[in-house]
Design an enzyme around this catalytic site. Structure first.
Site, PDB file in Angstrom:
ATOM      1  N   GLY A  37       0.803  -1.224   0.000  1.00  0.00           N
ATOM      2  CA  GLY A  37       0.000   0.000   0.000  1.00  0.00           C
ATOM      3  C   GLY A  37       0.833   1.269   0.000  1.00  0.00           C
ATOM      4  O   GLY A  37       1.985   1.285  -0.442  1.00  0.00           O
ATOM      5  N   GLY A 170       1.545  23.406   3.207  1.00  0.00           N
ATOM      6  CA  GLY A 170       1.104  22.594   4.347  1.00  0.00           C
ATOM      7  C   GLY A 170       2.267  22.269   5.267  1.00  0.00           C
ATOM      8  O   GLY A 170       3.221  21.605   4.845  1.00  0.00           O
ATOM      9  N   VAL A 173       2.673  17.068   9.375  1.00  0.00           N
ATOM     10  CA  VAL A 173       3.692  16.011   9.491  1.00  0.00           C
ATOM     11  C   VAL A 173       4.409  15.773   8.161  1.00  0.00           C
ATOM     12  O   VAL A 173       5.642  15.805   8.085  1.00  0.00           O
ATOM     13  CB  VAL A 173       3.026  14.697   9.965  1.00  0.00           C
ATOM     14  CG1 VAL A 173       4.039  13.578  10.038  1.00  0.00           C
ATOM     15  CG2 VAL A 173       2.352  14.905  11.304  1.00  0.00           C
ATOM     16  N   ASP A 292      -6.611   3.351   7.355  1.00  0.00           N
ATOM     17  CA  ASP A 292      -6.996   4.741   7.064  1.00  0.00           C
ATOM     18  C   ASP A 292      -8.479   4.871   6.726  1.00  0.00           C
ATOM     19  O   ASP A 292      -9.081   5.929   6.953  1.00  0.00           O
ATOM     20  CB  ASP A 292      -6.178   5.276   5.875  1.00  0.00           C
ATOM     21  CG  ASP A 292      -4.720   5.535   6.215  1.00  0.00           C
ATOM     22  OD1 ASP A 292      -4.307   5.243   7.355  1.00  0.00           O
ATOM     23  OD2 ASP A 292      -3.983   6.021   5.329  1.00  0.00           O
ATOM     24  N   HIS A 417      22.838   3.353  31.672  1.00  0.00           N
ATOM     25  CA  HIS A 417      23.538   4.634  31.579  1.00  0.00           C
ATOM     26  C   HIS A 417      24.838   4.426  30.822  1.00  0.00           C
ATOM     27  O   HIS A 417      25.547   3.447  31.092  1.00  0.00           O
ATOM     28  CB  HIS A 417      23.839   5.142  32.997  1.00  0.00           C
ATOM     29  CG  HIS A 417      24.720   6.350  33.014  1.00  0.00           C
ATOM     30  ND1 HIS A 417      24.239   7.615  32.776  1.00  0.00           N
ATOM     31  CD2 HIS A 417      26.069   6.486  33.221  1.00  0.00           C
ATOM     32  CE1 HIS A 417      25.238   8.491  32.854  1.00  0.00           C
ATOM     33  NE2 HIS A 417      26.357   7.829  33.113  1.00  0.00           N
TER      34      HIS A 417
HETATM   35  C1  LIG Z   1       4.338  10.608   2.474  1.00  0.00           C
HETATM   36  C2  LIG Z   1       3.737   9.766   3.559  1.00  0.00           C
HETATM   37  C3  LIG Z   1       4.510   9.379   4.631  1.00  0.00           C
HETATM   38  C4  LIG Z   1       3.951   8.593   5.642  1.00  0.00           C
HETATM   39  N1  LIG Z   1       4.739   8.222   6.692  1.00  0.00           N
HETATM   40  C5  LIG Z   1       4.197   7.483   7.692  1.00  0.00           C
HETATM   41  C6  LIG Z   1       4.992   7.065   8.794  1.00  0.00           C
HETATM   42  O1  LIG Z   1       6.159   7.364   8.877  1.00  0.00           O
HETATM   43  N2  LIG Z   1       4.404   6.327   9.750  1.00  0.00           N
HETATM   44  C7  LIG Z   1       3.078   5.981   9.698  1.00  0.00           C
HETATM   45  O2  LIG Z   1       2.575   5.326  10.607  1.00  0.00           O
HETATM   46  N3  LIG Z   1       2.314   6.340   8.652  1.00  0.00           N
HETATM   47  C8  LIG Z   1       2.835   7.079   7.654  1.00  0.00           C
HETATM   48  N4  LIG Z   1       2.064   7.425   6.585  1.00  0.00           N
HETATM   49  C9  LIG Z   1       0.662   6.978   6.552  1.00  0.00           C
HETATM   50  C10 LIG Z   1       0.587   5.517   6.123  1.00  0.00           C
HETATM   51  O3  LIG Z   1       1.205   5.374   4.866  1.00  0.00           O
HETATM   52  C11 LIG Z   1      -0.863   5.086   6.067  1.00  0.00           C
HETATM   53  O4  LIG Z   1      -1.480   5.356   7.299  1.00  0.00           O
HETATM   54  C12 LIG Z   1      -0.959   3.595   5.783  1.00  0.00           C
HETATM   55  O5  LIG Z   1      -0.381   3.270   4.546  1.00  0.00           O
HETATM   56  C13 LIG Z   1      -2.426   3.166   5.801  1.00  0.00           C
HETATM   57  O6  LIG Z   1      -2.493   1.804   5.607  1.00  0.00           O
HETATM   58  P1  LIG Z   1      -3.815   1.128   5.024  1.00  0.00           P
HETATM   59  O7  LIG Z   1      -3.556  -0.319   5.003  1.00  0.00           O
HETATM   60  O8  LIG Z   1      -4.979   1.630   5.765  1.00  0.00           O
HETATM   61  O9  LIG Z   1      -3.964   1.723   3.559  1.00  0.00           O
HETATM   62  P2  LIG Z   1      -2.994   1.872   2.337  1.00  0.00           P
HETATM   63  O10 LIG Z   1      -1.591   1.780   2.715  1.00  0.00           O
HETATM   64  O11 LIG Z   1      -3.443   3.114   1.642  1.00  0.00           O
HETATM   65  O12 LIG Z   1      -3.331   0.629   1.445  1.00  0.00           O
HETATM   66  C14 LIG Z   1      -4.573   0.467   0.846  1.00  0.00           C
HETATM   67  C15 LIG Z   1      -4.397  -0.474  -0.300  1.00  0.00           C
HETATM   68  O13 LIG Z   1      -5.690  -0.793  -0.817  1.00  0.00           O
HETATM   69  C16 LIG Z   1      -5.616  -0.881  -2.224  1.00  0.00           C
HETATM   70  N5  LIG Z   1      -6.980  -0.702  -2.729  1.00  0.00           N
HETATM   71  C17 LIG Z   1      -7.773   0.395  -2.597  1.00  0.00           C
HETATM   72  N6  LIG Z   1      -8.985   0.153  -3.139  1.00  0.00           N
HETATM   73  C18 LIG Z   1      -8.951  -1.129  -3.600  1.00  0.00           C
HETATM   74  C19 LIG Z   1      -9.887  -1.964  -4.264  1.00  0.00           C
HETATM   75  N7  LIG Z   1     -11.123  -1.555  -4.534  1.00  0.00           N
HETATM   76  N8  LIG Z   1      -9.506  -3.202  -4.616  1.00  0.00           N
HETATM   77  C20 LIG Z   1      -8.245  -3.663  -4.342  1.00  0.00           C
HETATM   78  N9  LIG Z   1      -7.328  -2.910  -3.716  1.00  0.00           N
HETATM   79  C21 LIG Z   1      -7.667  -1.667  -3.349  1.00  0.00           C
HETATM   80  C22 LIG Z   1      -4.628   0.219  -2.598  1.00  0.00           C
HETATM   81  O14 LIG Z   1      -4.058  -0.020  -3.870  1.00  0.00           O
HETATM   82  C23 LIG Z   1      -3.618   0.110  -1.468  1.00  0.00           C
HETATM   83  O15 LIG Z   1      -2.564  -0.753  -1.806  1.00  0.00           O
HETATM   84  C24 LIG Z   1       2.600   8.198   5.549  1.00  0.00           C
HETATM   85  C25 LIG Z   1       1.818   8.566   4.443  1.00  0.00           C
HETATM   86  C26 LIG Z   1       2.379   9.337   3.456  1.00  0.00           C
HETATM   87  C27 LIG Z   1       1.535   9.724   2.285  1.00  0.00           C
END
Ligand SMILES: Cc1cc2nc3c(=O)[nH]c(=O)nc-3n(C[C@H](O)[C@H](O)[C@H](O)COP(=O)(O)OP(=O)(O)OC[C@H]3O[C@@H](n4cnc5c(N)ncnc54)[C@H](O)[C@@H]3O)c2cc1C
Length: 441
Positions: A37, A170, A173, A292, A417
């Site tokens: 993701g 922005g 973070v 998310d 320490h």
């Molecule tokens: C630049 C940046 C830096 C970040 N740094 C951090 C960090 O340091 N630490 C931290 O905790 N978080 C960080 N985050 C946030 C973190 O990336 C997200 O919170 C996390 O990836 C969420 O995980 P998720 O599994 O909910 O969703 P995602 O990682 O968004 O994964 C969702 C997946 O679902 C797939 N998908 C969507 N719809 C469908 C569908 N209909 N059918 C099949 N597949 C589908 C997508 O292709 C994707 O692969 C960062 C985000 C960004 C943008």
């Protein structure tokens, strides 16, 4: 018949799938793009890999303090190669884990057809449970049009040449992390922030110190500033025109909601995310939602924990999520907070220890920053940290807050320490009048 089909193979989906398989369940992930993701491919991993390169630059500048002379020069192509290798390794690691547990990855766009059927490009799969983990997407203000030079974080983490002038819209973070890394890698960076301060949700010490550090480093910070227009080469703002090669739009993220399906299955949601209980169940009991998409936070570590909780419940092990969420910023300096802020506590008791009073920070010459502890009556309810390795030190702080560890237990725990981690114990000592590392007042 599967025990669960997971739509979305990000960190929350992968964690859920692995835990279900660990408990003996039959599970598949449907992923429309890349396993791992946003976190692995466009978020946590690439940003932290580039920040790791930037940190080496910082250490290079600092080397002479330790009697070492190094000549620092940056080969951005190699920074990119390192970043891409980290992504590749992380994705392969995730795939290997899934494979080792016999978890099927089905590539394509998945959709819930009914509460026991998931469809993908004409094929259907029957399942006892569904986990929705489709992640989030960037929010773009109406006044801003993306282009080849006006990018979101997804494009910027794939960039192959260093922008000379980077304007970041922005100062949250993501904005701060990109500002720190690109500044050290050689870009001229400007942050435009609409609010009158950075990090307004944390306590004033963090907010003020971050502003001072950012400015002192040579990053231009424009607070209380609105973007009016972006032309081909300048950002027109209420603080004037700022020339750019690249603009990063870092104005937030929002859950990616499959609204038509949610409506059809009568699954409750708001614009902030799908509504779930502590077991991560939606109002349709065998449909779970994690990551998310729930809008509870936009953080991988929260999503992964939610994934485990959903998996445990699906496999008959009662589990409930507890939201004690560490909030980390991997900027220079790092910030890490957990629990309540001082503002959120009635009659708070607080204490601050500065890294300059910590032996290991003196040894490493990393003396900027502090740890603030927040207590409500006799309970430790929050930590606000800024400085060296606080994104590591927050783990002990998070355990203290989430497990209600008492001051007595912490004070009787021997901390090694010299370590930076001693600062957590020192903060507790100070809050209870037992700090030994300062002169008597
Ligand atoms: C630049 C940046 C830096 C970040 N740094 C951090 C960090 O340091 N630490 C931290 O905790 N978080 C960080 N985050 C946030 C973190 O990336 C997200 O919170 C996390 O990836 C969420 O995980 P998720 O599994 O909910 O969703 P995602 O990682 O968004 O994964 C969702 C997946 O679902 C797939 N998908 C969507 N719809 C469908 C569908 N209909 N059918 C099949 N597949 C589908 C997508 O292709 C994707 O692969 C960062 C985000 C960004 C943008």
């Amino acid at each position: 018949m599967y025990d669960a089909i997971i739509i979305g193979g990000g960190p929350s989906g992968v964690a859920a799938a692995t835990r279900i398989a660990q408990l003996g369940g039959k599970v598949a992930i449907i992923e429309k793009d890349k396993v791992g993701g946003v976190c692995v491919n466009w978020g946590c991993m690439p940003t932290k890999a580039m920040l790791a390169s930037a940190k080496v630059v910082k250490e290079g500048f600092h080397a002479e303090t330790f009697g070492i002379k190094v000549k620092t020069s940056i080969d951005f192509k190699k920074v990119v190669a390192y970043r891409d290798a980290v992504i590749e390794k992380s994705r392969e690691h995730a795939k290997q884990i899934l494979e080792s547990y016999g978890i099927e990855i089905i590539y394509g766009e998945g959709a819930m057809i009914d509460k026991n059927t998931v469809g993908k490009n004409g094929s259907t799969f029957q399942t006892k449970n569904i986990i929705l983990s489709t992640g989030s997407e960037v929010t773009i203000p109406n006044t801003i049009q993306l282009s080849k030079k006006v990018l979101t974080s997804k494009e910027l983490v794939q960039i192959k040449t260093l922008p000379k002038k980077l304007v970041i819209i922005g100062g949250g973070v993501i904005g701060l992390e990109f500002a720190s890394m690109f500044h050290l890698l050689g870009s001229q960076v400007t942050i435009i922030e609409m609010a009158d301060k950075l990090l307004p949700n944390e306590d004033k010490e963090i907010s003020q110190a971050m502003q001072e550090h950012i400015t002192k480093q040579g990053i231009t910070l424009l607070l209380s500033t609105k973007v009016e227009q972006i032309t081909n080469d300048v950002v027109v703002s209420s603080s004037g025109k700022i020339p750019y090669d690249v603009v990063l739009v870092a104005t937030g993220r929002k859950p990616l909601l499959p609204i038509l399906t949610l409506d059809r299955l009568k699954i409750q949601y708001t614009s902030k995310g799908v509504l779930v209980n502590e077991k991560m169940q939606t109002n349709v009991k065998n449909v779970y939602c994690v990551g998310d998409t729930t809008g509870k936070s936009i953080l991988a570590h929260v999503g992964m924990q939610q994934g485990v909780v959903a998996a445990n419940n699906i496999m008959g092990q009662k589990d409930e999520i507890q939201y004690c969420i560490p909030r980390c910023i991997y900027s220079f300096p790092e910030v890490a907070c957990v629990g309540k802020t001082e503002k959120e506590v009635k009659n708070p008791k607080t204490a601050i220890i500065h890294f300059k009073d910590v032996a290991k920070a003196i040894i490493d010459d990393k003396q900027e920053g502090f740890v603030k502890i927040i207590m409500e009556k006799e309970n430790i309810v929050g930590f606000q940290m800024m400085g060296p390795s606080v994104t590591e030190l927050i783990n002990e702080a998070a355990l203290i807050v989430s497990a209600n560890i008492t001051t007595k237990q912490i004070l009787s725990t021997i901390h090694p320490h010299p370590t930076l981690g001693e600062i957590v114990k020192f903060a507790v000592q100070k809050a209870t009048g037992q700090f030994l590392e300062e002169t008597k007042t």
